[in-house]
Design an enzyme around this catalytic site. Structure first.
Site, PDB file in Angstrom:
ATOM      1  N   LEU A   1       7.723  -3.991  -1.195  1.00  0.00           N
ATOM      2  CA  LEU A   1       8.289  -2.684  -0.845  1.00  0.00           C
ATOM      3  C   LEU A   1       7.215  -1.824  -0.201  1.00  0.00           C
ATOM      4  O   LEU A   1       6.090  -1.835  -0.682  1.00  0.00           O
ATOM      5  CB  LEU A   1       8.852  -2.010  -2.094  1.00  0.00           C
ATOM      6  CG  LEU A   1      10.111  -2.706  -2.648  1.00  0.00           C
ATOM      7  CD1 LEU A   1      10.490  -2.147  -4.007  1.00  0.00           C
ATOM      8  CD2 LEU A   1      11.281  -2.564  -1.666  1.00  0.00           C
TER       9      LEU A   1
ATOM     10  N   HIS B   1      -3.748  -3.266  -5.375  1.00  0.00           N
ATOM     11  CA  HIS B   1      -3.343  -3.365  -6.786  1.00  0.00           C
ATOM     12  C   HIS B   1      -4.131  -4.502  -7.426  1.00  0.00           C
ATOM     13  O   HIS B   1      -4.099  -5.637  -6.918  1.00  0.00           O
ATOM     14  CB  HIS B   1      -1.854  -3.699  -6.904  1.00  0.00           C
ATOM     15  CG  HIS B   1      -0.974  -2.686  -6.244  1.00  0.00           C
ATOM     16  ND1 HIS B   1      -0.423  -1.618  -6.911  1.00  0.00           N
ATOM     17  CD2 HIS B   1      -0.554  -2.567  -4.955  1.00  0.00           C
ATOM     18  CE1 HIS B   1       0.301  -0.892  -6.069  1.00  0.00           C
ATOM     19  NE2 HIS B   1       0.238  -1.442  -4.875  1.00  0.00           N
TER      20      HIS B   1
ATOM     21  N   HIS C   1       1.789 -10.695  -8.654  1.00  0.00           N
ATOM     22  CA  HIS C   1       2.759 -10.899  -9.742  1.00  0.00           C
ATOM     23  C   HIS C   1       2.699 -12.371 -10.096  1.00  0.00           C
ATOM     24  O   HIS C   1       2.406 -13.208  -9.236  1.00  0.00           O
ATOM     25  CB  HIS C   1       4.180 -10.560  -9.275  1.00  0.00           C
ATOM     26  CG  HIS C   1       4.411  -9.107  -9.002  1.00  0.00           C
ATOM     27  ND1 HIS C   1       4.726  -8.192  -9.983  1.00  0.00           N
ATOM     28  CD2 HIS C   1       4.357  -8.398  -7.848  1.00  0.00           C
ATOM     29  CE1 HIS C   1       4.871  -6.990  -9.450  1.00  0.00           C
ATOM     30  NE2 HIS C   1       4.642  -7.080  -8.148  1.00  0.00           N
TER      31      HIS C   1
ATOM     32  N   HIS D   1       3.809   6.814  -1.189  1.00  0.00           N
ATOM     33  CA  HIS D   1       4.761   5.714  -1.014  1.00  0.00           C
ATOM     34  C   HIS D   1       5.995   6.352  -0.382  1.00  0.00           C
ATOM     35  O   HIS D   1       6.771   7.023  -1.067  1.00  0.00           O
ATOM     36  CB  HIS D   1       5.102   5.040  -2.352  1.00  0.00           C
ATOM     37  CG  HIS D   1       6.019   3.862  -2.182  1.00  0.00           C
ATOM     38  ND1 HIS D   1       5.614   2.566  -2.358  1.00  0.00           N
ATOM     39  CD2 HIS D   1       7.316   3.802  -1.792  1.00  0.00           C
ATOM     40  CE1 HIS D   1       6.627   1.739  -2.092  1.00  0.00           C
ATOM     41  NE2 HIS D   1       7.679   2.475  -1.747  1.00  0.00           N
TER      42      HIS D   1
ATOM     43  N   ASN E   1      -0.674   2.335 -10.592  1.00  0.00           N
ATOM     44  CA  ASN E   1       0.651   2.061 -11.180  1.00  0.00           C
ATOM     45  C   ASN E   1       0.596   0.970 -12.249  1.00  0.00           C
ATOM     46  O   ASN E   1       1.296  -0.025 -12.185  1.00  0.00           O
ATOM     47  CB  ASN E   1       1.682   1.722 -10.096  1.00  0.00           C
ATOM     48  CG  ASN E   1       1.364   0.444  -9.331  1.00  0.00           C
ATOM     49  OD1 ASN E   1       0.201   0.069  -9.199  1.00  0.00           O
ATOM     50  ND2 ASN E   1       2.380  -0.227  -8.825  1.00  0.00           N
TER      51      ASN E   1
ATOM     52  N   HIS F   1       1.195   1.896   3.610  1.00  0.00           N
ATOM     53  CA  HIS F   1       1.925   0.714   4.076  1.00  0.00           C
ATOM     54  C   HIS F   1       3.110   1.062   4.979  1.00  0.00           C
ATOM     55  O   HIS F   1       4.263   0.845   4.623  1.00  0.00           O
ATOM     56  CB  HIS F   1       2.380  -0.186   2.918  1.00  0.00           C
ATOM     57  CG  HIS F   1       2.890   0.538   1.686  1.00  0.00           C
ATOM     58  ND1 HIS F   1       3.877   1.490   1.737  1.00  0.00           N
ATOM     59  CD2 HIS F   1       2.543   0.427   0.389  1.00  0.00           C
ATOM     60  CE1 HIS F   1       4.111   1.930   0.509  1.00  0.00           C
ATOM     61  NE2 HIS F   1       3.315   1.302  -0.322  1.00  0.00           N
TER      62      HIS F   1
ATOM     63  N   HIS G   1      -5.860   0.189   0.117  1.00  0.00           N
ATOM     64  CA  HIS G   1      -4.649   0.196  -0.732  1.00  0.00           C
ATOM     65  C   HIS G   1      -4.593  -1.149  -1.465  1.00  0.00           C
ATOM     66  O   HIS G   1      -4.252  -2.172  -0.884  1.00  0.00           O
ATOM     67  CB  HIS G   1      -3.382   0.382   0.110  1.00  0.00           C
ATOM     68  CG  HIS G   1      -2.132   0.486  -0.721  1.00  0.00           C
ATOM     69  ND1 HIS G   1      -1.213   1.493  -0.546  1.00  0.00           N
ATOM     70  CD2 HIS G   1      -1.643  -0.280  -1.719  1.00  0.00           C
ATOM     71  CE1 HIS G   1      -0.215   1.332  -1.414  1.00  0.00           C
ATOM     72  NE2 HIS G   1      -0.456   0.252  -2.134  1.00  0.00           N
TER      73      HIS G   1
ATOM     74  N   ALA H   1       8.679  -7.066  -6.563  1.00  0.00           N
ATOM     75  CA  ALA H   1       8.206  -6.735  -5.214  1.00  0.00           C
ATOM     76  C   ALA H   1       6.686  -6.769  -5.176  1.00  0.00           C
ATOM     77  O   ALA H   1       6.032  -6.206  -6.046  1.00  0.00           O
ATOM     78  CB  ALA H   1       8.692  -5.346  -4.833  1.00  0.00           C
TER      79      ALA H   1
ATOM     80  N   ASP I   1      -2.270  -3.569   0.347  1.00  0.00           N
ATOM     81  CA  ASP I   1      -1.191  -3.519  -0.642  1.00  0.00           C
ATOM     82  C   ASP I   1      -1.045  -4.864  -1.346  1.00  0.00           C
ATOM     83  O   ASP I   1       0.054  -5.229  -1.779  1.00  0.00           O
ATOM     84  CB  ASP I   1       0.141  -3.086  -0.003  1.00  0.00           C
ATOM     85  CG  ASP I   1       1.177  -2.703  -1.052  1.00  0.00           C
ATOM     86  OD1 ASP I   1       0.793  -2.408  -2.198  1.00  0.00           O
ATOM     87  OD2 ASP I   1       2.376  -2.723  -0.716  1.00  0.00           O
TER      88      ASP I   1
ATOM     89  N   LYS J   1      -1.832   9.524  -5.960  1.00  0.00           N
ATOM     90  CA  LYS J   1      -0.790   8.685  -5.384  1.00  0.00           C
ATOM     91  C   LYS J   1       0.573   9.224  -5.795  1.00  0.00           C
ATOM     92  O   LYS J   1       0.843   9.425  -6.987  1.00  0.00           O
ATOM     93  CB  LYS J   1      -0.948   7.240  -5.885  1.00  0.00           C
ATOM     94  CG  LYS J   1       0.132   6.280  -5.405  1.00  0.00           C
ATOM     95  CD  LYS J   1       0.054   6.007  -3.907  1.00  0.00           C
ATOM     96  CE  LYS J   1       1.244   5.188  -3.406  1.00  0.00           C
ATOM     97  NZ  LYS J   1       1.079   3.751  -3.567  1.00  0.00           N
TER      98      LYS J   1
ATOM     99  N   ARG K   1      -4.134  -4.666 -11.104  1.00  0.00           N
ATOM    100  CA  ARG K   1      -3.583  -4.793 -12.466  1.00  0.00           C
ATOM    101  C   ARG K   1      -4.699  -4.634 -13.505  1.00  0.00           C
ATOM    102  O   ARG K   1      -5.805  -4.224 -13.184  1.00  0.00           O
ATOM    103  CB  ARG K   1      -2.858  -6.142 -12.668  1.00  0.00           C
ATOM    104  CG  ARG K   1      -1.938  -6.570 -11.537  1.00  0.00           C
ATOM    105  CD  ARG K   1      -0.868  -5.562 -11.177  1.00  0.00           C
ATOM    106  NE  ARG K   1       0.072  -6.105 -10.208  1.00  0.00           N
ATOM    107  CZ  ARG K   1       0.883  -5.349  -9.478  1.00  0.00           C
ATOM    108  NH1 ARG K   1       0.843  -4.031  -9.563  1.00  0.00           N
ATOM    109  NH2 ARG K   1       1.722  -5.901  -8.638  1.00  0.00           N
TER     110      ARG K   1
HETATM  111  C1  NCD Z   1       3.570  -2.880  -5.471  1.00  0.00           C
HETATM  112  C2  NCD Z   1       3.264  -3.434  -6.865  1.00  0.00           C
HETATM  113  O1  NCD Z   1       3.690  -4.550  -7.178  1.00  0.00           O
HETATM  114  O2  NCD Z   1       2.580  -2.754  -7.634  1.00  0.00           O
HETATM  115  N1  NCD Z   1       4.622  -3.661  -4.880  1.00  0.00           N
HETATM  116  C3  NCD Z   1       4.919  -3.753  -3.582  1.00  0.00           C
HETATM  117  O3  NCD Z   1       5.915  -4.387  -3.240  1.00  0.00           O
HETATM  118  N2  NCD Z   1       4.168  -3.215  -2.646  1.00  0.00           N
HETATM  119  C4  NCD Z   1       3.896  -1.441  -5.549  1.00  0.00           C
HETATM  120  C5  NCD Z   1       3.897  -0.744  -4.212  1.00  0.00           C
HETATM  121  O4  NCD Z   1       2.863  -0.523  -3.604  1.00  0.00           O
HETATM  122  O5  NCD Z   1       4.995  -0.397  -3.728  1.00  0.00           O
HETATM  123 ZN    ZN Z   2       1.033  -0.685  -3.171  1.00  0.00          ZN
END
Ligand code: NCD
Ligand code: ZN
Length: 344
Positions: free
Chosen positions: A219, A15, A251, A136, A41, A174, A13, A263, A247, A99, A17
Site C-alpha cells: 500500500l 520498516h 512480513h 501516508h 508503525n 511512496h 522510508h 501489505a 518502503d 509520520k 519491525r
Molecule cells: C507497510 C508495512 O507493512 O508496515 N506496508 C506497505 O504495504 N507499504 C506500511 C506502509 O508503509 O504503508
Molecule cells: Zn511504509
C-alpha cells in the site's frame, strides 16, 4: 559501463519491525545504506521520543558487529500527540520526523488520525519547530476505490495541509500516481516525495494478471502503467524533490500467502540493485547518485555521506526466501535475475 561507484546512499522510508525478524532485515539494510528513516508503525505504535529512543537502541543492538549504520527515528502521530512532544522531538538528536497515517490506511495504522483537522495545532507546531511531516497519502473511505485513494487524498487533504502550513516540510511517502508526481512538482521546495522500487518497476498487472501474486501487494497499491511511467520520469529527472525510500516492509511468507495477505514488499536485501535496474533501463544511471545519495540528506538538512559503495554489472538470482526465526521472508522478485550487484 560495468562498475558504478556512488556516494553511499540512505533509505528515507524503511520498516525494520522489532523482535527476531529485526536482526535479519537490518543487516540487509546496513550492508547498503548508511542511514534510514525508520517507520514507527510497530504494535504498539512508537509515539513518544522516549519510545523511539528505546526502539533505536534495540535496532542498534541488532546490527552486525562493526556496523556504523545510523537509524533515524520517527514518531507516529496520533490524536493524542501533544505540542510538548513535538517540541521535545524537534530538539532530540535522533528524532527526524513525524509520520502521519490516516487511521486504517495500511499495516498497523489503527492508532492513526481520523480527522486531520483535529491535528492542525500539532502540524502548526511542527511547522514552527521545522520538523518534517511524512505522510501516508491515502484516504480510508470504504466507498473510495483502492486505486483512487492516493489521488483523492491529494485533493481532499494534502492540498489543504500544504496550503495551510506553507513552511512545513512535507514528504509525500511512496508516491504511486501521476497526480502525486504533478502535485509534488508544482508544490514549493518544502514538499518532496519518496519513490519505492516496486512502484518504479511494476504496474498492477504484475499483481493481478494471470494469478494473484501477493508479494507484489503493498500500500498504496501498484497502479496502471501510465502512473509507473510518471514515477520513472520523476525519479530519473534529477529533480531534488524526488528521492529514494524503499518502503521495504517485511512480513512472514505465510502472512502474505494467505486468504487475507498483508501489505508490504520486502526489498531491503537488494534495494540499490533494484533501483539501478530502473535507472539503467532509462539510460539514466548518471542520475542515480542524486536520487539515492544527495537529495534525501539535503531535504532532511543532514550532511551527505562521504564514503562510497560500488555496484558491479553482474547477474545474480534473488533467493526464493530468507529464513527467519518463525519462518521466512519472501523478497520482491524472488527467483528472478538482477543485473547489478553491490560489492561488499
Ligand atoms: C507497510 C508495512 O507493512 O508496515 N506496508 C506497505 O504495504 N507499504 C506500511 C506502509 O508503509 O504503508
Ligand atoms: Zn511504509
Amino acid at each position: 559501463m560495468d562498475k558504478l561507484t556512488l556516494t553511499q546512499p540512505d533509505d528515507w522510508h524503511l520498516h525494520v519491525r522489532n523482535g527476531e525478524i529485526l536482526k535479519t532485515v537490518i543487516a540487509h539494510t546496513a550492508r547498503q545504506f548508511a542511514r534510514a528513516i525508520i517507520m514507527p508503525n510497530l504494535k504498539p505504535a512508537v509515539t513518544t521520543v522516549d519510545e523511539a529512543l528505546t526502539y533505536r537502541s534495540e535496532i542498534c543492538q541488532a546490527l552486525p558487529s562493526g556496523s556504523n549504520f545510523n537509524p533515524l527515528m520517527t514518531l507516529y502521530l496520533t490524536p493524542d500527540t501533544s505540542v510538548a512532544e513535538v517540541k521535545k522531538a524537534a530538539l532530540a538528536e535522533h528524532i527526524h520526523a513525524f509520520k502521519l497515517y490516516p487511521a486504517g490506511a495500511t499495516t498497523n495504522s489503527e492508532s492513526g488520525v481520523n480527522d486531520l483537522k483535529t491535528i492542525y495545532p500539532i502540524l502548526e507546531a511542527m511547522e514552527q519547530e521545522d520538523i518534517p511531516l511524512l505522510i501516508h497519502g491515502e484516504v480510508t473511505d470504504d466507498a473510495c476505490d483502492i486505486f483512487d485513494r492516493e489521488k483523492v487524498f491529494i485533493e481532499s487533504s494534502l492540498a489543504s495541509i500544504v496550503k495551510t502550513f506553507p513552511d512545513l516540510r512535507v514528504v509525500v511517502e511512496h508516491v504511486t500516481t501521476q497526480e502525486a508526481v504533478d502535485f509534488v512538482f508544482s508544490a514549493s521546495n518544502k514538499v518532496a516525495a519518496t519513490i519505492t522500487p516496486q512502484h518504479l518497476m511494476f504496474n498492477r498487472n504484475a499483481l493481478l494478471a494471470g494469478g494473484i501474486r501477493p508479494h507484489y501487494y503493498c500500500l498504496p497499491i501498484i497502479k496502471r502503467e501510465h502512473h509507473r511511467l510518471a514515477l520513472v520520469k520523476a525519479a530519473t529527472s534529477g529533480n531534488p524533490k524526488f528521492f529514494l525510500g524503499t518502503d521495504s516492509a517485511p512480513h512472514l511468507t505465510g502472512s502474505k500467502e494467505n486468504s487475507c495477505g498483508c501489505a508490504g514488499c520486502y526489498s531491503a536485501y537488494g534495494a540499490l540493485e533494484l533501483y539501478a535496474e530502473v535507472f539503467e533501463n532509462e539510460d539514466a544511471l548518471d542520475k542515480l547518485e542524486g536520487f539515492a545519495s544527495f537529495y534525501g540528506p539535503d531535504f532532511y538538512q543532514l550532511p551527505r555521506n562521504s564514503n562510497t559503495v560500488t555496484l558491479q554489472k553482474q547477474a545474480w538470482t534473488v533467493p526464493a526466501s530468507y529464513p527467519v526465526d518463525q519462518g521466512s521472508i519472501t523478497p520482491l522478485m524472488a527467483n528472478e535475475i538482477l543485473s547489478w550487484k553491490i560489492l561488499d
